[in-house]
Design an enzyme around this catalytic site. Structure first.
Site, short mmCIF file in Angstrom:
data_model
loop_
_atom_site.label_atom_id
_atom_site.label_comp_id
_atom_site.label_asym_id
_atom_site.label_seq_id
_atom_site.Cartn_x
_atom_site.Cartn_y
_atom_site.Cartn_z
CB CYS A 113 -0.96 -0.02 1.18
SG CYS A 113 -2.07 -1.42 1.10
CG HIS B 73 -3.02 3.25 2.56
ND1 HIS B 73 -3.61 2.90 1.37
CD2 HIS B 73 -3.00 2.13 3.33
CE1 HIS B 73 -3.91 1.62 1.41
NE2 HIS B 73 -3.56 1.13 2.58
CG ASN C 100 -6.60 -1.09 1.41
OD1 ASN C 100 -5.95 -0.56 0.51
ND2 ASN C 100 -6.02 -1.66 2.45
C1 LIG Z 1 -9.36 -6.06 9.55
C2 LIG Z 1 -9.88 -5.14 10.63
C3 LIG Z 1 -10.93 -4.22 10.07
C4 LIG Z 1 -10.56 -5.99 11.71
O1 LIG Z 1 -11.03 -5.14 12.74
P1 LIG Z 1 -10.71 -5.47 14.27
O2 LIG Z 1 -11.38 -4.45 15.07
O3 LIG Z 1 -9.22 -5.61 14.40
O4 LIG Z 1 -11.44 -6.80 14.45
P2 LIG Z 1 -10.83 -8.23 14.84
O5 LIG Z 1 -10.01 -8.79 13.75
O6 LIG Z 1 -10.23 -8.12 16.22
O7 LIG Z 1 -12.18 -9.04 14.93
C5 LIG Z 1 -13.21 -8.75 15.87
C6 LIG Z 1 -14.34 -9.73 15.67
O8 LIG Z 1 -15.03 -9.41 14.47
C7 LIG Z 1 -15.13 -10.55 13.63
N1 LIG Z 1 -15.10 -10.14 12.24
C8 LIG Z 1 -14.04 -10.03 11.41
N2 LIG Z 1 -14.45 -9.62 10.18
C9 LIG Z 1 -15.78 -9.48 10.26
C10 LIG Z 1 -16.76 -9.08 9.34
N3 LIG Z 1 -16.45 -8.75 8.08
N4 LIG Z 1 -18.03 -9.03 9.76
C11 LIG Z 1 -18.38 -9.34 11.01
N5 LIG Z 1 -17.49 -9.74 11.93
C12 LIG Z 1 -16.21 -9.80 11.57
C13 LIG Z 1 -13.92 -11.38 14.00
O9 LIG Z 1 -14.11 -12.74 13.67
C14 LIG Z 1 -13.87 -11.17 15.50
O10 LIG Z 1 -14.80 -12.00 16.10
P3 LIG Z 1 -14.45 -12.74 17.48
O11 LIG Z 1 -14.20 -11.63 18.46
O12 LIG Z 1 -15.67 -13.56 17.74
O13 LIG Z 1 -13.22 -13.53 17.19
C15 LIG Z 1 -8.73 -4.34 11.27
O14 LIG Z 1 -7.90 -5.19 12.01
C16 LIG Z 1 -7.89 -3.61 10.27
O15 LIG Z 1 -8.35 -2.68 9.63
N6 LIG Z 1 -6.61 -4.00 10.15
C17 LIG Z 1 -5.69 -3.33 9.30
C18 LIG Z 1 -6.02 -3.64 7.87
C19 LIG Z 1 -5.13 -2.93 6.94
O16 LIG Z 1 -4.82 -1.80 7.15
N7 LIG Z 1 -4.77 -3.65 5.90
C20 LIG Z 1 -4.07 -3.18 4.81
C21 LIG Z 1 -2.77 -2.63 5.15
S1 LIG Z 1 -2.32 -1.70 3.87
#
Ligand SMILES: CC(C)(COP(=O)(O)OP(=O)(O)OC[C@H]1O[C@@H](n2cnc3c(N)ncnc32)[C@H](O)[C@@H]1OP(=O)(O)O)[C@@H](O)C(=O)NCCC(=O)NCCS
Length: 309
Positions: free
Chosen positions: A93, A234, A264
């Site tokens: 990214c 980003h 993204n």
């Molecule tokens: C991916 C992201 C949105 C997840 O959000 P988060 O707040 O970290 O959530 P978690 O991964 O801790 O998951 C929380 C819960 O939601 C659930 N969950 C994950 N995706 C889900 C979705 N699409 N819908 C519903 N629930 C979801 C998980 O399974 C988890 O459930 P659990 O607590 O029963 O295990 C976040 O981690 C993120 O944005 N990460 C960085 C991504 C990024 O920048 N990527 C590119 C880099 S360039």
């Protein structure tokens, strides 16, 4: 397709809409389209690109049309940039800001006077739509900018702050199809041609490093968040953007956020957000602008510039 809902996606990411590149097209098509729009804004019609004399094309992408030739070569042919050379930059990214620094230094050194820099990704091509933790995040998109020499002090690029942390590679990657795991039935069966992401690990790194890199580049140039006309980050997660903007002490009005519309798009997000900033009238000539990205690698990139148009 997966067990998710609009509320979760909006609350956790800020994404409402994502775009999918039409079948039969590749990233080079998005770059060529964006390049033509960019050159038209500079007064160069599509049939005059050859005589305009672009010298170099750099494409930031992790979703090239194919392993080789480089996407830059395909873009060169598609826009008819006769006589140009080019290459791709794989910076996740941060690919666009990395490519931008490469292009800017080519101009600053006097090696070239007209450099086209594209940032684009077709992330949906490598998204597993049975994985709810990634499939709600990624979309396709891209943009292009033209870099030319300017008078010192008025406008132009001021500084960059880039870093990689290769130990973070385990948290965000696509394992199949390269020299380590060439494509096979096994790589397909094991879903190795899809994005793998440890979301929370990427999130923590992104929040920390976006803040660190932006603070560094601002401090080195005696600038604070309050001096910026615009912060163009980003677009991976709205919460990462607002956390960084808070740490910079930025007025939310001057932070460009369009993740709701595109999701993204990896190397595509910053040029797309530049366009949003222009459309919303949030950029005027001479404004100080800060760009920042974190991506697969891990990679970290930030740029400080004075806006031209
Ligand atoms: C991916 C992201 C949105 C997840 O959000 P988060 O707040 O970290 O959530 P978690 O991964 O801790 O998951 C929380 C819960 O939601 C659930 N969950 C994950 N995706 C889900 C979705 N699409 N819908 C519903 N629930 C979801 C998980 O399974 C988890 O459930 P659990 O607590 O029963 O295990 C976040 O981690 C993120 O944005 N990460 C960085 C991504 C990024 O920048 N990527 C590119 C880099 S360039």
């Amino acid at each position: 397709m997966v067990d998710t809902n609009d509320q979760w996606i909006m609350d956790r990411t800020g994404i409402r809409e994502r775009h999918v590149l039409a079948k039969g097209l590749g990233v080079s098509d998005m770059c060529a389209e964006a390049a033509k729009k960019c050159l038209a804004a500079r007064g160069i019609a599509a049939d005059k690109i050859a005589e305009f004399g672009i010298e170099l094309i750099i494409v930031g992408t992790v979703t090239p049309d194919m392993m080789f030739p480089a996407t830059a070569c395909l873009v060169q042919d598609k826009i008819g940039a006769k006589g140009a050379w080019g290459f791709d930059v794989s910076g996740g990214c941060s690919g666009f800001v990395f490519a931008l620094q490469a292009g800017v230094k080519m101009v600053e050194s006097g090696a070239h006077r007209k450099v086209l820099v594209c940032g684009a990704d077709a992330n949906t091509r490598m998204t597993d739509y049975t994985d709810r933790t990634t499939c709600v995040l990624f979309g396709d998109g891209g943009g292009a900018v033209l870099i030319e020499p300017c008078e010192e002090g008025e406008i132009g690029f001021i500084d960059f702050e880039h870093e990689v942390d290769g130990a973070g590679g385990v948290s965000l990657n696509l394992k199949g199809g390269g020299s380590l795991n060439p494509s096979s039935h096994e790589t397909v069966d094991k879903k190795m041609h899809y994005i793998f992401q440890d979301g929370p690990a990427v999130y923590k790194f992104a929040v920390r490093k976006m803040a660190e890199a932006t603070a560094k580049v601002l401090a080195r140039n005696g600038v604070t968040g309050a001096d910026l006309g615009c912060f163009i980050p980003h677009q991976a997660n709205k919460r990462i953007i607002t956390a960084t903007a808070d740490r910079l002490g930025m007025d939310p009005e001057r932070v460009i956020i369009n993740i709701e519309k595109y999701g993204n798009t990896s190397a595509g997000t910053i040029p797309l957000a530049m366009e949003t900033a222009v459309e919303e009238g949030k950029l005027k000539k001479g404004d100080l602008v800060l760009l920042a990205a974190v991506g697969a690698g891990f990679t970290v990139g930030a740029a400080l510039l004075r806006w031209e148009i």
